[in-house]
Design a protein around this motif. Structure first.
Motif, PDB file in Angstrom:
ATOM      1  N   ASP A   1       0.836  -1.214   0.000  1.00 23.22           N
ATOM      2  CA  ASP A   1       0.000   0.000   0.000  1.00 23.22           C
ATOM      3  C   ASP A   1       0.866   1.259   0.000  1.00 23.22           C
ATOM      4  OD1 ASP A   1       1.082  -0.236   2.455  1.00 23.22           O
ATOM      5  OD2 ASP A   1      -0.810  -0.307   3.575  1.00 23.22           O
ATOM      6  N   ASP A   2       2.132   1.120  -0.413  1.00 25.11           N
ATOM      7  CA  ASP A   2       3.050   2.255  -0.442  1.00 25.11           C
ATOM      8  C   ASP A   2       2.883   2.976  -1.786  1.00 25.11           C
ATOM      9  OD1 ASP A   2       5.230   3.948  -0.746  1.00 25.11           O
ATOM     10  OD2 ASP A   2       6.606   2.638   0.337  1.00 25.11           O
ATOM     11  N   ILE A   3       2.207   4.131  -1.753  1.00 26.59           N
ATOM     12  CA  ILE A   3       1.891   4.796  -3.029  1.00 26.59           C
ATOM     13  C   ILE A   3       3.152   5.293  -3.736  1.00 26.59           C
ATOM     14  CG2 ILE A   3      -0.526   5.499  -2.821  1.00 26.59           C
ATOM     15  CD1 ILE A   3       0.348   8.049  -1.460  1.00 26.59           C
ATOM     16  N   SER A   4       4.162   5.705  -2.954  1.00 30.58           N
ATOM     17  CA  SER A   4       5.376   6.191  -3.620  1.00 30.58           C
ATOM     18  C   SER A   4       6.150   5.016  -4.245  1.00 30.58           C
ATOM     19  CB  SER A   4       6.255   6.998  -2.658  1.00 30.58           C
ATOM     20  OG  SER A   4       6.744   6.193  -1.636  1.00 30.58           O
ATOM     21  N   MET A   5       6.084   3.851  -3.618  1.00 34.86           N
ATOM     22  CA  MET A   5       6.717   2.648  -4.176  1.00 34.86           C
ATOM     23  C   MET A   5       6.040   2.276  -5.504  1.00 34.86           C
ATOM     24  SD  MET A   5       8.876  -0.065  -3.527  1.00 34.86           S
ATOM     25  CE  MET A   5       8.959  -0.930  -1.973  1.00 34.86           C
ATOM     26  N   PHE A   6       4.714   2.314  -5.511  1.00 36.95           N
ATOM     27  CA  PHE A   6       3.942   1.979  -6.715  1.00 36.95           C
ATOM     28  C   PHE A   6       4.281   2.960  -7.849  1.00 36.95           C
ATOM     29  CE2 PHE A   6       0.166   1.955  -9.451  1.00 36.95           C
ATOM     30  CZ  PHE A   6      -0.026   0.585  -9.632  1.00 36.95           C
ATOM     31  N   ASP A   7       4.389   4.241  -7.487  1.00 39.72           N
ATOM     32  CA  ASP A   7       4.707   5.291  -8.459  1.00 39.72           C
ATOM     33  C   ASP A   7       6.078   5.036  -9.104  1.00 39.72           C
ATOM     34  OD1 ASP A   7       4.303   7.827  -9.742  1.00 39.72           O
ATOM     35  OD2 ASP A   7       5.675   8.740  -8.306  1.00 39.72           O
ATOM     36  N   ARG A   8       7.033   4.619  -8.277  1.00 39.09           N
ATOM     37  CA  ARG A   8       8.397   4.379  -8.789  1.00 39.09           C
ATOM     38  C   ARG A   8       8.485   3.096  -9.604  1.00 39.09           C
ATOM     39  NH1 ARG A   8      10.131   6.219  -3.338  1.00 39.09           N
ATOM     40  NH2 ARG A   8      10.311   4.060  -2.740  1.00 39.09           N
TER      41      ARG A   8
ATOM     42  N   TYR B   1      18.573  -1.620  -5.128  1.00 33.81           N
ATOM     43  CA  TYR B   1      17.515  -0.617  -5.256  1.00 33.81           C
ATOM     44  C   TYR B   1      16.145  -1.260  -5.152  1.00 33.81           C
ATOM     45  CZ  TYR B   1      17.888  -2.332 -10.125  1.00 33.81           C
ATOM     46  OH  TYR B   1      17.970  -3.116 -11.246  1.00 33.81           O
ATOM     47  N   GLU B   2      15.179  -0.414  -4.838  1.00 32.81           N
ATOM     48  CA  GLU B   2      13.801  -0.870  -4.701  1.00 32.81           C
ATOM     49  C   GLU B   2      13.011  -0.363  -5.903  1.00 32.81           C
ATOM     50  OE1 GLU B   2      13.197   1.307  -1.137  1.00 32.81           O
ATOM     51  OE2 GLU B   2      13.707  -0.346   0.186  1.00 32.81           O
TER      52      GLU B   2
ATOM     53  N   GLU C   1      10.831  11.805   7.062  1.00 34.19           N
ATOM     54  CA  GLU C   1      10.617  12.012   5.626  1.00 34.19           C
ATOM     55  C   GLU C   1       9.249  11.420   5.312  1.00 34.19           C
ATOM     56  OE1 GLU C   1      12.769  11.126   1.319  1.00 34.19           O
ATOM     57  OE2 GLU C   1      13.073   9.705   2.948  1.00 34.19           O
ATOM     58  N   PHE C   2       8.330  12.221   4.756  1.00 33.45           N
ATOM     59  CA  PHE C   2       6.950  11.764   4.615  1.00 33.45           C
ATOM     60  C   PHE C   2       6.721  10.827   3.430  1.00 33.45           C
ATOM     61  CE2 PHE C   2       5.634  15.936   6.849  1.00 33.45           C
ATOM     62  CZ  PHE C   2       5.729  15.332   8.089  1.00 33.45           C
ATOM     63  N   LEU C   3       7.265  11.160   2.246  1.00 34.81           N
ATOM     64  CA  LEU C   3       6.960  10.400   1.019  1.00 34.81           C
ATOM     65  C   LEU C   3       5.453  10.177   0.905  1.00 34.81           C
ATOM     66  CD1 LEU C   3       9.870   7.774   1.196  1.00 34.81           C
ATOM     67  CD2 LEU C   3       9.720   9.696  -0.376  1.00 34.81           C
ATOM     68  N   ASP C   4       4.719  11.258   1.153  1.00 30.69           N
ATOM     69  CA  ASP C   4       3.262  11.166   1.212  1.00 30.69           C
ATOM     70  C   ASP C   4       2.663  12.547   0.958  1.00 30.69           C
ATOM     71  OD1 ASP C   4       0.736  10.157   1.607  1.00 30.69           O
ATOM     72  OD2 ASP C   4       1.118   9.410   3.641  1.00 30.69           O
ATOM     73  N   TYR C   5       1.337  12.576   0.800  1.00 31.15           N
ATOM     74  CA  TYR C   5       0.625  13.841   0.600  1.00 31.15           C
ATOM     75  C   TYR C   5       0.465  14.535   1.946  1.00 31.15           C
ATOM     76  CZ  TYR C   5      -0.405  12.100  -4.060  1.00 31.15           C
ATOM     77  OH  TYR C   5      -0.277  11.623  -5.341  1.00 31.15           O
ATOM     78  N   LYS C   6       1.587  15.035   2.463  1.00 32.03           N
ATOM     79  CA  LYS C   6       1.600  15.530   3.833  1.00 32.03           C
ATOM     80  C   LYS C   6       2.695  16.587   3.946  1.00 32.03           C
ATOM     81  CE  LYS C   6       1.552  12.618   7.879  1.00 32.03           C
ATOM     82  NZ  LYS C   6       2.209  11.466   8.460  1.00 32.03           N
ATOM     83  N   ILE C   7       2.436  17.650   4.689  1.00 35.22           N
ATOM     84  CA  ILE C   7       3.428  18.713   4.865  1.00 35.22           C
ATOM     85  C   ILE C   7       3.270  19.275   6.272  1.00 35.22           C
ATOM     86  CG2 ILE C   7       2.028  20.669   4.033  1.00 35.22           C
ATOM     87  CD1 ILE C   7       4.565  21.428   2.301  1.00 35.22           C
ATOM     88  N   LEU C   8       4.360  19.774   6.850  1.00 36.14           N
ATOM     89  CA  LEU C   8       4.325  20.342   8.199  1.00 36.14           C
ATOM     90  C   LEU C   8       4.802  21.792   8.125  1.00 36.14           C
ATOM     91  CD1 LEU C   8       4.289  20.414  11.295  1.00 36.14           C
ATOM     92  CD2 LEU C   8       6.373  19.049  11.315  1.00 36.14           C
TER      93      LEU C   8
END
Length: 397
Positions: free
Chosen positions: A42-49, A103-104, A293-300
């Motif tokens: 369910d890792d969206i950034s993994m799927f994207d890559r 690499y992943e 590190e978020f690697l997600d739709y998230k910001i602080l």
């Protein structure tokens, strides 16, 4: 040991690879679809890559074509000295020998990173993730076809089909000589390689990048840079943290505008105590999140007292990757850029430019957050070590 291939052979193999990638474009995308369909995480950034589409294949072709056009990084004279006894001394660049890339997910690494390692005269061992196995094996098949056409050994590009246990065993006790390891992936992968490797490792570290909106910022630039920094959440050069100077004129209005723009793009906005209270945001539970590190739709977003405080905060929490100051004051920008301890520092520009292609290197093997050997994007000219060539006619000391 493989004898160094002539630069002509190396370039011809790379150009042949470009032709094969074009020829097999549909097959690569179809095989990649089987990898995508099999991915259950369910890792969206993994799927994207992991995903390979036409644009990705175009990038692969561009990478090898560009590599073929670049100067040979091996044998470049870095220093020369004529000894008083008549000896001629040179220091020249030399290939490492064998480079292992772990690499992943990303099948494009099987082209770009292997291409950089190969052009710089190295044998490449590729250890990709299981999620991209079919895509990677197809691409390695093309490397072998390109090498065979030039009567070069297919040993130059080798794929290691190892599981985690086998990888650990190979790192601790390699069955062949390995001169350098480059892990490309998340912190867990990097920690695993560092723990078990018996040869030098180039650390391609985490992102967790900061943008500081100084009190003399151009606010339109600030919005553009922050939004662009969130335009690709799977990238290590994405922005995760925004620090806003407490003395910024129209600060509250600016923060409200920024939050609403971020929310329009479905980005979850978190705030420190001050920002969350003023804007009805979820407040952070602990300061540890500043390290993340978020690697997600998230910001602080947080508020900060000064440039000096910002520098201290970034140096404490960031991943040592990229940081940017938004200001019209050049002296403040200089202070920030000289003292922030990240591989790339920006003034009024997006951290998304920390990339070999964007910074003029062509492609990149990885983005190093180490300080030894090479920092930031590692391009073709950095994937070499050096060697002393000394010519004499019988001199003894």
């Amino acid at each position: 040991m493989n004898t160094l291939l002539s630069i002509n052979t190396r370039n011809t193999v790379l150009l042949k690879m470009a032709i094969l990638l074009e020829r097999e474009r549909k097959a690569i995308i179809a095989i990649n679809k089987t990898d995508l369909d099999a991915y259950k995480g369910d890792d969206i950034s993994m799927f994207d890559r992991l995903k390979v589409d036409d644009a990705k294949v175009d990038e692969m072709i561009k990478a090898v074509t560009h590599l073929a056009s670049q100067e040979d990084p091996v044998g470049v004279e870095r220093f020369s000295f004529k000894h008083e006894n008549g000896m001629q001394v040179y220091n020249k660049t030399a290939s490492f020998g064998t480079v292992l890339i772990i690499y992943e997910s990303r099948p494009d690494v099987t082209v770009e990173a292997a291409g950089i390692a190969f052009k710089s005269g190295n044998k490449i061992l590729l250890k990709g993730g299981k999620e991209s196995l079919r895509s990677n094996l197809k691409i390695v098949e093309l490397w072998h076809e390109a090498l065979k056409e030039e009567n070069a050994s297919t040993d130059w590009v080798e794929y290691l089909q190892f599981n985690r246990t086998e990888t650990q065993a190979f790192l601790e006790n390699p069955t062949q000589k390995v001169d350098l390891i480059v892990p490309r992936g998340g912190e867990r992968l990097i920690a695993f390689v560092k723990e078990h490797a018996t040869c030098p490792v180039i650390i391609s570290g985490r992102g967790n990048n900061f943008v500081y909106v100084h009190e003399e910022a151009d606010l339109d630039i600030a919005i553009d840079v922050i939004m662009n920094g969130k335009s690709k959440i799977s990238a290590c050069n994405a922005v995760d943290k925004v620090l806003i100077d407490e003395n910024l004129p129209n600060k509250n209005e600016f923060v409200k505008t920024l939050i609403s723009k971020l929310k329009d793009f479905k980005i979850e906005v978190l705030g420190d105590d001050i920002v969350s209270k003023d804007n009805g945001l979820e407040t952070i539970k602990s300061d540890d999140i500043w390290y993340e590190e978020f690697l997600d739709y998230k910001i602080l977003i947080g508020e900060i007292a000064s440039n000096q405080d910002t520098i201290a905060m970034i140096n404490k929490y960031s991943g040592g990757h990229s940081s940017s100051i938004i200001t019209t004051n050049d002296a403040e920008a200089k202070l920030f850029m000289e003292n922030v301890d990240t591989a790339a520092v920006y003034h009024n520009a997006s951290t998304r430019f920390t990339d070999g292609g964007q910074l003029g290197l062509g492609g990149e093997l990885a983005i190093s957050t180490d300080k030894l050997h090479q920092r930031g994007p590692i391009g073709l000219q950095h994937l070499v070590t050096n060697k002393w060539y000394v010519h004499g006619n019988g001199q003894i000391r």
